[in-house]
Write a protein that holds these residues in place. Structure first.
Motif, PDB file in Angstrom:
ATOM      1  N   MET A   1      73.003 -11.424  57.140  1.00 49.81           N
ATOM      2  CA  MET A   1      71.766 -11.043  57.910  1.00 49.81           C
ATOM      3  C   MET A   1      70.947 -11.067  57.710  1.00 49.81           C
ATOM      4  SD  MET A   1      70.929  -6.864  58.909  1.00 49.81           S
ATOM      5  CE  MET A   1      72.483  -6.031  59.690  1.00 49.81           C
ATOM      6  N   ARG A   2      69.833 -11.316  58.743  1.00 51.36           N
ATOM      7  CA  ARG A   2      68.483 -12.337  58.908  1.00 51.36           C
ATOM      8  C   ARG A   2      67.283 -11.272  58.336  1.00 51.36           C
ATOM      9  NH1 ARG A   2      71.232 -15.312  63.442  1.00 51.36           N
ATOM     10  NH2 ARG A   2      70.218 -13.115  64.180  1.00 51.36           N
ATOM     11  N   ALA A   3      66.070 -11.838  58.025  1.00 48.65           N
ATOM     12  CA  ALA A   3      65.664 -11.234  57.993  1.00 48.65           C
ATOM     13  C   ALA A   3      65.169  -9.673  59.117  1.00 48.65           C
ATOM     14  CB  ALA A   3      64.247 -11.750  57.307  1.00 48.65           C
ATOM     15  N   ASN A   4      65.166 -10.704  60.120  1.00 45.87           N
ATOM     16  CA  ASN A   4      64.505 -10.069  61.136  1.00 45.87           C
ATOM     17  C   ASN A   4      65.355  -8.510  61.606  1.00 45.87           C
ATOM     18  OD1 ASN A   4      66.793 -11.311  62.298  1.00 45.87           O
ATOM     19  ND2 ASN A   4      65.419 -11.722  64.319  1.00 45.87           N
ATOM     20  N   GLU A   5      66.973  -8.751  61.281  1.00 48.68           N
ATOM     21  CA  GLU A   5      67.777  -7.819  61.602  1.00 48.68           C
ATOM     22  C   GLU A   5      67.783  -7.378  61.036  1.00 48.68           C
ATOM     23  OE1 GLU A   5      71.971 -10.284  63.711  1.00 48.68           O
ATOM     24  OE2 GLU A   5      71.294 -10.889  61.300  1.00 48.68           O
ATOM     25  N   GLN A   6      66.625  -7.099  59.570  1.00 50.05           N
ATOM     26  CA  GLN A   6      66.526  -6.065  58.659  1.00 50.05           C
ATOM     27  C   GLN A   6      65.654  -5.347  58.374  1.00 50.05           C
ATOM     28  OE1 GLN A   6      66.606  -8.491  54.662  1.00 50.05           O
ATOM     29  NE2 GLN A   6      68.897  -8.818  54.316  1.00 50.05           N
ATOM     30  N   MET A   7      64.711  -6.111  58.869  1.00 51.77           N
ATOM     31  CA  MET A   7      63.788  -5.226  59.540  1.00 51.77           C
ATOM     32  C   MET A   7      63.722  -3.962  61.085  1.00 51.77           C
ATOM     33  SD  MET A   7      60.919  -5.462  57.298  1.00 51.77           S
ATOM     34  CE  MET A   7      59.744  -4.808  58.339  1.00 51.77           C
ATOM     35  N   MET A   8      64.684  -4.673  61.168  1.00 54.38           N
ATOM     36  CA  MET A   8      64.977  -3.715  62.913  1.00 54.38           C
ATOM     37  C   MET A   8      65.306  -2.710  62.041  1.00 54.38           C
ATOM     38  SD  MET A   8      64.573  -5.228  65.782  1.00 54.38           S
ATOM     39  CE  MET A   8      65.515  -4.695  67.136  1.00 54.38           C
ATOM     40  N   LEU A   9      65.934  -2.633  61.306  1.00 55.95           N
ATOM     41  CA  LEU A   9      67.052  -1.635  60.569  1.00 55.95           C
ATOM     42  C   LEU A   9      65.951  -0.663  59.556  1.00 55.95           C
ATOM     43  CD1 LEU A   9      69.991  -2.703  58.740  1.00 55.95           C
ATOM     44  CD2 LEU A   9      70.032  -1.462  60.945  1.00 55.95           C
ATOM     45  N   ILE A  10      64.840  -0.873  58.890  1.00 53.91           N
ATOM     46  CA  ILE A  10      63.482  -0.167  58.986  1.00 53.91           C
ATOM     47  C   ILE A  10      62.885   0.689  59.929  1.00 53.91           C
ATOM     48  CG2 ILE A  10      61.548   0.307  57.541  1.00 53.91           C
ATOM     49  CD1 ILE A  10      64.379  -0.752  55.511  1.00 53.91           C
ATOM     50  N   SER A  11      62.399  -0.466  60.662  1.00 57.92           N
ATOM     51  CA  SER A  11      62.015   0.311  62.013  1.00 57.92           C
ATOM     52  C   SER A  11      62.789   1.431  62.770  1.00 57.92           C
ATOM     53  CB  SER A  11      62.115  -1.181  63.383  1.00 57.92           C
ATOM     54  OG  SER A  11      60.898  -1.829  62.909  1.00 57.92           O
ATOM     55  N   ARG A  12      64.165   1.077  63.012  1.00 59.33           N
ATOM     56  CA  ARG A  12      64.997   2.142  63.131  1.00 59.33           C
ATOM     57  C   ARG A  12      65.949   3.276  62.492  1.00 59.33           C
ATOM     58  NH1 ARG A  12      71.112   1.842  65.528  1.00 59.33           N
ATOM     59  NH2 ARG A  12      71.537   3.264  66.800  1.00 59.33           N
ATOM     60  N   LEU A  13      65.624   3.500  61.023  1.00 59.41           N
ATOM     61  CA  LEU A  13      64.975   4.441  60.137  1.00 59.41           C
ATOM     62  C   LEU A  13      64.234   5.026  60.731  1.00 59.41           C
ATOM     63  CD1 LEU A  13      66.601   5.848  57.941  1.00 59.41           C
ATOM     64  CD2 LEU A  13      65.377   4.534  56.513  1.00 59.41           C
ATOM     65  N   GLN A  14      62.712   4.245  60.455  1.00 53.92           N
ATOM     66  CA  GLN A  14      61.382   5.442  61.302  1.00 53.92           C
ATOM     67  C   GLN A  14      61.553   5.726  62.585  1.00 53.92           C
ATOM     68  OE1 GLN A  14      57.596   2.490  60.445  1.00 53.92           O
ATOM     69  NE2 GLN A  14      57.499   2.616  62.795  1.00 53.92           N
ATOM     70  N   ASP A  15      62.221   5.263  64.103  1.00 51.23           N
ATOM     71  CA  ASP A  15      62.380   5.387  64.440  1.00 51.23           C
ATOM     72  C   ASP A  15      62.480   6.656  64.625  1.00 51.23           C
ATOM     73  OD1 ASP A  15      60.796   3.642  65.853  1.00 51.23           O
ATOM     74  OD2 ASP A  15      62.330   2.677  66.597  1.00 51.23           O
ATOM     75  N   TRP A  16      64.364   6.889  64.367  1.00 53.66           N
ATOM     76  CA  TRP A  16      65.802   7.861  63.736  1.00 53.66           C
ATOM     77  C   TRP A  16      65.101   9.384  62.865  1.00 53.66           C
ATOM     78  CZ3 TRP A  16      67.079  10.947  59.421  1.00 53.66           C
ATOM     79  CH2 TRP A  16      68.170  11.689  60.368  1.00 53.66           C
ATOM     80  N   PHE A  17      63.825   9.167  61.551  1.00 57.52           N
ATOM     81  CA  PHE A  17      63.387   9.929  61.294  1.00 57.52           C
ATOM     82  C   PHE A  17      62.090  11.281  61.763  1.00 57.52           C
ATOM     83  CE2 PHE A  17      59.794  11.195  58.653  1.00 57.52           C
ATOM     84  CZ  PHE A  17      59.814  12.689  58.049  1.00 57.52           C
ATOM     85  N   GLY A  18      61.374   9.940  62.628  1.00 53.47           N
ATOM     86  CA  GLY A  18      60.142  10.525  63.750  1.00 53.47           C
ATOM     87  C   GLY A  18      60.958  10.988  65.251  1.00 53.47           C
ATOM     88  N   SER A  19      62.261  10.710  65.496  1.00 53.89           N
ATOM     89  CA  SER A  19      63.017  11.511  66.439  1.00 53.89           C
ATOM     90  C   SER A  19      62.859  12.644  66.176  1.00 53.89           C
ATOM     91  CB  SER A  19      63.657  10.832  67.080  1.00 53.89           C
ATOM     92  OG  SER A  19      64.920  10.314  66.550  1.00 53.89           O
ATOM     93  N   GLN A  20      63.970  13.457  64.785  1.00 53.00           N
ATOM     94  CA  GLN A  20      63.548  14.295  64.535  1.00 53.00           C
ATOM     95  C   GLN A  20      62.725  15.764  63.847  1.00 53.00           C
ATOM     96  OE1 GLN A  20      67.293  14.244  64.936  1.00 53.00           O
ATOM     97  NE2 GLN A  20      67.590  12.562  65.536  1.00 53.00           N
ATOM     98  N   CYS A  21      61.562  14.577  64.033  1.00 56.21           N
ATOM     99  CA  CYS A  21      60.116  15.526  63.414  1.00 56.21           C
ATOM    100  C   CYS A  21      59.992  16.177  64.880  1.00 56.21           C
ATOM    101  CB  CYS A  21      59.121  14.720  63.461  1.00 56.21           C
ATOM    102  SG  CYS A  21      59.670  13.348  61.376  1.00 56.21           S
ATOM    103  N   ASN A  22      59.930  17.481  64.373  1.00 62.40           N
ATOM    104  CA  ASN A  22      59.960  18.824  65.872  1.00 62.40           C
ATOM    105  C   ASN A  22      58.749  20.018  65.187  1.00 62.40           C
ATOM    106  OD1 ASN A  22      61.048  20.353  64.016  1.00 62.40           O
ATOM    107  ND2 ASN A  22      62.504  20.826  65.311  1.00 62.40           N
TER     108      ASN A  22
END
Length: 109
Positions: A1-22
């Motif tokens: 997996m390329r570095a940009n794909e790895q960073m996409m996973l970190i971004s997606r984790l950040q987005d997932w966490f943010g979407s749960q925060c209420n």
């Protein structure tokens, strides 16, 4: 997996966490990333009070070598995974693959 794909996973984790925060969920729930002494990683994400809170998936394990392995399960409102020292990216990708599959199955029903 390329570095940009790895960073996409970190971004997606950040987005997932943010979407749960209420203003409530994040005070009791979240995710944890820790190291293992064998060596390896554990990743646990709380699914309580999310659309996946009641999902149960029995433990699944992939053993390639002594140091290249991954296992995960969903039970008691948690996604729990562990893997070898170089399997962290695969563990995060698997987390989102599982959530995507569950979402897609829910949309078909």
């Amino acid at each position: 997996m390329r570095a940009n794909e790895q960073m996409m996973l970190i971004s997606r984790l950040q987005d997932w966490f943010g979407s749960q925060c209420n203003e409530d969920w994040e005070h009791s729930f979240g995710f944890r990333l820790e190291t293992l002494d064998n060596p390896g990683w554990t990743f646990e994400a709380d699914l309580a009070e999310t659309q996946w809170a009641d999902v149960v998936i029995a433990r699944q394990r992939v053993d390639r070598t002594e140091s290249d392995w991954l296992q995960f399960e969903i039970c008691q409102g948690k996604y729990m995974a562990s893997g070898g020292v170089f399997n962290l990216v695969e563990m995060l990708k698997n987390f989102f693959d599982v959530l995507d599959e569950l979402r897609d199955a829910n949309q078909r029903n």
